[in-house]
Design a protein around this motif. Structure first.
Motif: not given
Lengths: 525, 525
Positions: B261-269
């Motif tokens: 549900s993360s919007k940005h790749l960096g956030e996802f990690f």
């Protein structure tokens, strides 16, 4: 250190929120070593093995001499390979393709009692699952069911969370170079090496137990090897059999009774089992004090328990054996001779036997001398339903039975608990409607006593023949030695006699000839 | 011979009719040896083990010192046993009971990364499946979630064809003698024997690694044994952790990205992994030439493949270790001392390490001398997440690492490829969020190099201490021998001196005393 709050104390409510179903694909993705995908080298082999086994089964189902292509090409990165397996089998209906290749525990072989390579409905989908896990690429399938049909092509991903195939890029197309058959392509992480546990070795051994198959193999280096078929005769087609009463457990019997369409108990036994006629059915009912005319659906657990125990007490003939298709002594011999250069060969096919109600048949073969290295332990080639078993040798019933055979009786060296030593290749094949493997990766046979016994008997039979051969060869070697003494010393004796008796050259040569004849004759007595 | 028609030649159409789904319950019913139910003796043990493991997990989840009752009663026929396991855990919500006990691959433990005994969601349902197969009887469950609640009772059958529970005879009742907890009863075919692979031995070993648990055990003969708790201190509660980037495969990464549900790749990690902060996330993205601000759902396979390879190149700290709860050196020592009579004890808890992204911790202990038989190979006790492993010893990483340790360095005898010989008990415990078992029956640990290394280091540490002890003891024994010589011969020397020098008795005794002192002093130097 961590500054997180202490973990929550669980209650029945909080635990309930965490409970959920685990899909079989998720389970095996996390436990992929159970399926033979523990390391990259084994993974490459396992994937090809599952694909080739499926292809061979399909061709035999159709009664078609298999013509299989196996290709390994370098993949998009180092340590990735693109593998292709193509067969001339009956092809697969479009609507079945996704489930066959994209769903674990799906297939036609699990529920029948019939000798086939596949039996679990896991293998080829597991290979696809591994491919997807390691390269993210879908499995490509193209299949054609007859010469005048269009081919169907698609790409498949396994939705591991639901153990469900996702189909992409479907299309129908012409595939003129193929009359009927299936081609599967997948790219996976692997290591390509030659040697004992390699794809090469697997295909060589497959050629031994599948003399009716033609296999063309292209290595990652582009080298092409053809394993020619040794016969165009197909293996005897096998019948599926019904379960044998001795092999059915109480729980299974209860389910069969619940689901039967038979109106009477006696009828139920006759309809649903092999080897149960009116007489045996009556005897089972009588022993259990049950009425053969009673309605099976009315029986309670306790009555079925009585029937279950009655079955064990009634004498019932062994299951039919036309569900098994051994290779046969002659063909196994031919294959061995084709693949191995030796001085002595012998093969044996035993009569079928039974374990846990399952018919099975053991075949064994020996190759001795010739090119085979002489100072190492014998090489043991294990097969189950014509498939070579390359891993878990020490855990396999075939290995245990071979080690427990007294090879010293047959003039071979053997240490306690070890394989015999000598220029020897031992082949053992188990054919059965259900091979009891020790794991899902189907690498070793479980040690049921009946199976161990049959393997030993087959090996003893071959061993005795080998013992005779080795004895005879030793005797011949001794004789050859004696003969060479005669050849060497008689001329010297001739010269000595000539000296002593004053013979002329002709007399001397005649005397030598006479001596030779006399000695040869005495040597042979 | 059979007069049946020749088997049908299959086509794509006829094959398609036979294709069907195989339920996981059917699969394991046919392959029950994969779950540890190969023979009646092992079946009894495996069933109890799965039930007790579940009970211990439940009590610990609740933070409750476990109080477990295990009873084996004779069943309705010979070779059948009725087993009862009762705990004081949090109980189970009514609506969860059927799935927890009547469905394979269902549970709360598979998806988390946290140290628990159960991890697959198979065990206890498999025991019920085996019970049903061999006796036809349902599993009985009674559970209560709190002191002021009614208890819930039901009987369960597994519908193997659909891997689905059938619930019978449900009712609510008072269960006054229990504040909260669960009792499970099943009747199954089994053999009860004492000895190494017995229920008795399993419970004895469970007591060693679970010093906080109290276990009451009633044998089929009605004998009652109580394993008292050695401590009321509970094991450190464990946190569940997120996966570590190094342990995630490409296919799993693709699924995580798809589902995030993360919007940005960096956030996802940062959100989905442990040990990834802003810096590491940026570094991964940079290495893969990806924008940390990009939408993860827009990434294609090739880009994710780049990210996957970038992860391997970026330095990321080892996963947190508060997800693991080792027994601890002190408690392990206390338990060993309680269960084994020996002259020497030593225990070691290593710092946590990592394999395939999974944190784990190895503990080892040695007990030497005393009552332990001295001429046999050492007894090796293997544990995983506090559960004793009783089968498949030779296939286990713990055994391999023990054999590969040079015990001769520590003054013990050892033949090549064997366990050391001597009055020695070796204990090894692996605690991890995911123990890589070699089969579903969870009997042996797979040989990952990182695990092997840690086991060896722990054993070497214990071994050095043992070596010092054995050396010291030998020296003391030598001294004791010397001392006894002195004690024995000095009086004789006294008499001889008296004779030669004409001493009186007092002089003789004084001289003896002096001699003793001088000799003792020289001996000690």
């Amino acid at each position: 250190m961590s500054t997180k709050a202490a973990p929550q104390r669980e209650t029945a409510e909080t635990l309930a929120k965490k409970q959920k179903q685990i899909s079989i694909s998720e389970f095996f993705a996390k436990n992929r070593h159970l399926l033979g995908f523990d390391n990259p080298r084994k993974a490459l082999l396992t994937a090809i093995k599952e694909m080739v086994d499926n292809s061979l089964d399909a061709c035999e189902d159709m009664g078609m001499p298999p013509d299989i292509f196996v290709g390994i090409d370098p993949g998009e990165r180092e340590n990735r390979f693109r593998i292709t397996v193509r067969d001339n089998g009956p092809g697969i209906l479009k609507k079945q393709v996704p489930s066959v290749f994209g769903k674990l525990l799906y297939g036609s072989k699990f529920h029948g009692y019939r000798q086939q390579r596949g039996q679990q409905g896991i293998g080829v989908s597991a290979a696809g699952l591994y491919a997807m896990l390691t390269t993210g690429k879908p499995v490509e399938v193209i299949t054609k069911t007859g010469p005048r049909k269009k081919a169907y092509r698609c790409e498949l991903r396994i939705d591991t969370q639901h153990n469900r195939p996702d189909t992409l890029g479907e299309k129908e197309l012409d595939w003129d170079e193929v009359r009927h058959g299936t081609e599967v392509v997948m790219e996976l992480e692997g290591t390509y090496q030659r040697g004992r546990h390699s794809v090469d070795s697997y295909l060589e051994q497959t050629a031994i137990t599948n003399p009716h198959a033609q296999i063309t193999y292209r290595t990652p280096d582009g080298e092409e090897r053809v394993f020619e078929r040794a016969t165009t005769e197909m293996p005897r087609p096998t019948h599926a059999i019904k379960p044998h009463p001795y092999g059915v457990e109480l729980g299974v019997l209860m389910r069969m009774i619940k689901e039967t369409s038979s109106k009477h108990l006696g009828e139920f036994f006759q309809n649903e089992f092999s080897r149960v006629g009116a007489k045996v059915a009556a005897e089972i009912c009588e022993t259990a004090k049950a009425d053969p005319k009673s309605n099976p659906h009315r029986l309670g657990r306790a009555s079925i328990d009585e029937l279950y125990h009655a079955i064990q007490k009634v004498k019932i003939s062994a299951p039919p054996t036309d569900c098994i298709s051994p290779i046969g002594e002659e063909l196994l011999l031919k294959s061995l001779q084709k693949e191995v250069e030796a001085d002595f060969y012998h093969t044996v096919t035993r009569s079928p036997a039974v374990y846990r109600g399952m018919p099975f048949c053991i075949e064994a073969g020996l190759a001795y001398g010739g090119n085979i290295p002489g100072d190492d332990p014998a090489r043991l080639l294990r097969f189950a339903n014509r498939v070579p078993l390359l891993y878990q040798q020490s855990g396999c019933a075939i290995t245990k039975a071979t080690i427990e055979t007294s090879w010293r009786n047959y003039n071979l060296q053997q240490s306690r608990g070890a394989l015999p030593v000598g220029p020897l290749i031992i082949v053992v094949h188990m054919a059965s409607v259900w091979v009891p493997f020790t794991s899902e990766s189907k690498e070793a046979v479980a040690s049921y006593p009946e199976i161990m016994k049959e393997i030993k008997l087959a090996l003893q039979d071959c061993g005795r023949k080998l013992g005779t051969f080795i004895r005879k060869r030793r005797r011949e070697a001794d004789e050859e030695k004696k003969r060479s003494y005669i050849q060497k010393y008689i001329p010297q004796i001739g010269i000595a006699l000539q000296d002593i008796l004053g013979l002329n050259d002709k007399n001397r040569d005649d005397t030598c000839e006479n001596l030779k004849t006399v000695l040869e004759r005495s040597r042979k007595m």
